[in-house]
Scaffold this active site. Structure first.
Site, short mmCIF file in Angstrom:
data_model
loop_
_atom_site.label_atom_id
_atom_site.label_comp_id
_atom_site.label_asym_id
_atom_site.label_seq_id
_atom_site.Cartn_x
_atom_site.Cartn_y
_atom_site.Cartn_z
CG HIS A 51 -1.81 1.16 1.36
ND1 HIS A 51 -3.15 1.12 1.03
CD2 HIS A 51 -1.57 2.44 1.79
CE1 HIS A 51 -3.69 2.31 1.25
NE2 HIS A 51 -2.75 3.13 1.71
CD GLU A 52 1.46 3.70 3.73
OE1 GLU A 52 1.66 4.73 3.06
OE2 GLU A 52 0.45 3.55 4.46
CG HIS B 128 0.23 6.24 -0.75
ND1 HIS B 128 -0.82 6.88 -1.36
CD2 HIS B 128 -0.29 5.62 0.35
CE1 HIS B 128 -1.93 6.67 -0.67
NE2 HIS B 128 -1.64 5.91 0.36
CG HIS C 154 0.56 8.22 -7.45
ND1 HIS C 154 -0.69 8.41 -6.90
CD2 HIS C 154 0.59 8.96 -8.58
CE1 HIS C 154 -1.38 9.23 -7.67
NE2 HIS C 154 -0.63 9.60 -8.69
#
Length: 597
Positions: A391-392, A395, A398
């Site tokens: 998940h992190e 980020h 991205h």
């Protein structure tokens, strides 16, 4: 295992598992030099006040503003990351406090900018952009400011609104202090019959207990405590909503909802369609409740049974290096380039892996244009930690793509897009784990994990969004909202969303009081739209391969160079339609089939 459970001091953690913060500043002396440089540069911004009608002066201001903000960002990120490493380190706390204070000062130096731009007659900015080629880059940035002209007040009124902003935030601050500091919850008995003080922090853990008496006791005691203060909570929440409505009316928006959506060019239909789409598919949630009731072996299912897993959590001990390989295996469909960035990030010190004494809890991704992305974890060797890593890193990659591709002015993405990349990674990972898992119980656990993710992030957040829409509209029509009104609205929504199988206990009527997000009006729906967009991307990547990956990377590279809806649409996900949410519900139904099978 004893060594693993022991919380080490920061200097006892292997450097291979700590982020490489020295790449930002070698030491505090280097930070201090840049801080002094910032203090010499930032006040120059004020000198441009009243001069922005000159195209050359406008360009000069924009360039100096970028220099100042980039330096500010870098100083800010370093100080906060160092502080989060060890919140008990007074040297880094002092550094953080110093830059936090100066941040506000820098913002005041440039506060004239938007009001001055908005004071120009129509066509002035367009003329300036055409005069100097270098201003073309700022076309979207400037026109986005001009878009809000009809909602911007004259200088005196803007100053007045700014002056009372702290007062307008009072309901949220009151609720936070009251709920977190002043309320005392009773003690309950845990699974071992020990008396334990109930708190907001441990409440959800009790709801996951296999002992139904523990779940029921935590549920009843928490919400019965809230009920004692129902009028205080109701006054705080309705005051907050009234403040939002007041600001929206003052700025000439048609509604509070429009005032929240229009700055990002999101139409009211996007919000309404999300609520309507979920309402059309509540039978899927009703089916989930029915299956969960059956799998838990219950004669009746209550609200406090929702969070207990249908299968015991696997207790696998996963070393961090193994977690990295599991995550990379799940993310293989994103292609070699993406995986190389992921691997390089791990190897080059993006990630601060393990808990240490004084380290901030939780997990996040951060950084700025002139640093690499940084990921804070508190890795605990469990499967959930593998998902958190994916998940992190979603980020962070991205941000990596965005900062590498876009100029500074467009390098940050809006909240509407913020969770998409991280949840895309989660969707790819969990599907890979489910598809490859041979152990029946572990597979059921994984299936339930994704079902719970969709229930909590899509169905639940849209129920929140519907509550916000109903309550704001009632106030806008001049109706009063008492604690009884709020409880009834909340009760009826729970009955509608969870269906006939669910016993909607009276205690749940007070749940609205424990949702702090309601003090950030019309915020929560973006969790659901973000999940839906991510599910669409992950499905397209798995179905269409390289073509879809390239479109997805186009999304990652777009930053804030366009409005969120347009950025997603250009990458193949149209959030103005019901399809992304319908596809998410389709996945929910597939998972239900697996659970029953």
């Amino acid at each position: 295992m004893e060594n693993i459970k022991k919380i080490k001091k920061r200097d006892e953690i292997d450097s291979n598992y700590k982020w490489n913060i020295e790449k930002v500043y070698v030491d505090i002396n280097e930070w201090e030099k840049d801080f002094q440089l910032l203090k010499s540069k930032a006040p120059k911004l004020k000198e441009f006040s009243g001069k922005l009608h000159d195209a050359s002066k406008l360009l000069e201001f924009l360039k100096i503003q970028e220099e100042v903000l980039r330096l500010l960002d870098k100083l800010f990120v370093y100080a906060h990351l160092r502080s989060d490493e060890d919140t008990g380190n007074t040297t880094f706390q002092s550094l953080k406090n110093k830059i936090d204070g100066y941040w506000a000062e820098v913002m005041s130096f440039k506060a004239f900018f938007e009001p001055e731009i908005l004071s120009f007659e129509e066509g002035v900015i367009e003329k300036e952009i055409n005069e100097i080629l270098e201003l073309k880059m700022y076309d979207f940035y400037l026109k986005n400011i001009l878009k809000m002209k009809e909602h911007t007040l004259d200088k005196e009124k803007e100053e007045l609104l700014a002056a009372v902003s702290d007062c307008l935030n009072a309901p949220s601050n009151i609720r936070q202090v009251f709920a977190n500091a002043d309320i005392t919850f009773p003690t309950i008995k845990d699974e071992n019959k020990n008396e334990v003080e109930l708190s907001e922090g441990n409440y959800v853990n009790f709801l996951r207990s296999k002992d139904r008496n523990v779940r029921k006791s935590a549920f009843e005691n928490l919400f019965n405590t809230y009920y004692k203060y129902k009028n205080t909570f109701a006054t705080a929440l309705t005051s907050s909503m009234k403040n939002c409505i007041f600001t929206a009316k003052t700025r000439k928006f048609t509604s509070a909802l429009e005032s929240s959506l229009k700055p990002n060019n999101i139409s009211l239909e996007v919000y309404d369609n999300a609520v309507d789409t979920i309402n059309r598919h509540l039978d899927s949630l009703h089916r989930y409740v029915k299956i969960k009731k059956k799998m838990l072996g219950l004669d009746d299912i209550h609200m406090y049974d929702l969070y207990v897993p249908v299968i015991d959590t696997p207790k696998d001990h996963i070393e961090f290096k193994t977690a990295v390989e599991i995550a990379k295996e799940g993310l293989k469909p994103l292609g070699e380039e993406y995986l190389n960035i992921f691997t390089n990030g791990i190897n080059n010190g993006w990630v601060d892996v393990f808990q240490n004494k004084g380290k901030r809890s939780g997990a996040y991704s951060w950084g700025c244009y002139d640093t690499m992305p940084y990921v804070l974890l508190n890795y605990n060797y469990e499967l959930d930690d593998v998902s958190t890593l994916a998940h992190e890193m979603g980020h962070s990659i991205h941000s990596y793509y965005s900062r590498k591709t876009q100029p500074y002015i467009y390098s940050e993405y809006e909240l509407f897009c913020a969770e998409v990349a991280s949840i895309t990674n989660e969707c790819l990972l969990i599907k890979d784990l489910i598809d490859k898992e041979k152990d029946h119980n572990k597979r059921l656990y994984l299936i339930n994990q994704q079902l719970e993710g969709i229930r909590a992030t899509v169905f639940r957040q849209i129920m929140f969004a519907e509550f916000e829409k109903v309550t704001h509209e009632m106030l806008e029509k001049g109706n009063a909202l008492t604690s009884e009104d709020l409880c009834k609205i909340w009760h009826d929504l729970n009955v509608k969303y969870f269906g006939e199988e669910m016993v909607v206990d009276k205690e749940i009527d007070m749940e609205w009081a424990r949702i702090p997000h309601f003090f950030s009006d019309f915020y929560v729906y973006q969790y659901a739209t973000g999940y839906a967009a991510a599910n669409s991307f992950s499905s397209m990547i798995l179905d269409n391969g390289e073509e879809a990956v390239e479109k997805y990377k186009g999304f990652l590279k777009s930053g804030g160079s366009n409005y969120p809806i347009e950025i997603l649409k250009n990458a193949g996900v149209d959030m103005t339609t019901a399809k992304p949410l319908e596809d998410t519900i389709k996945r929910f139904d597939e998972l239900l089939d697996m659970l029953e099978g």
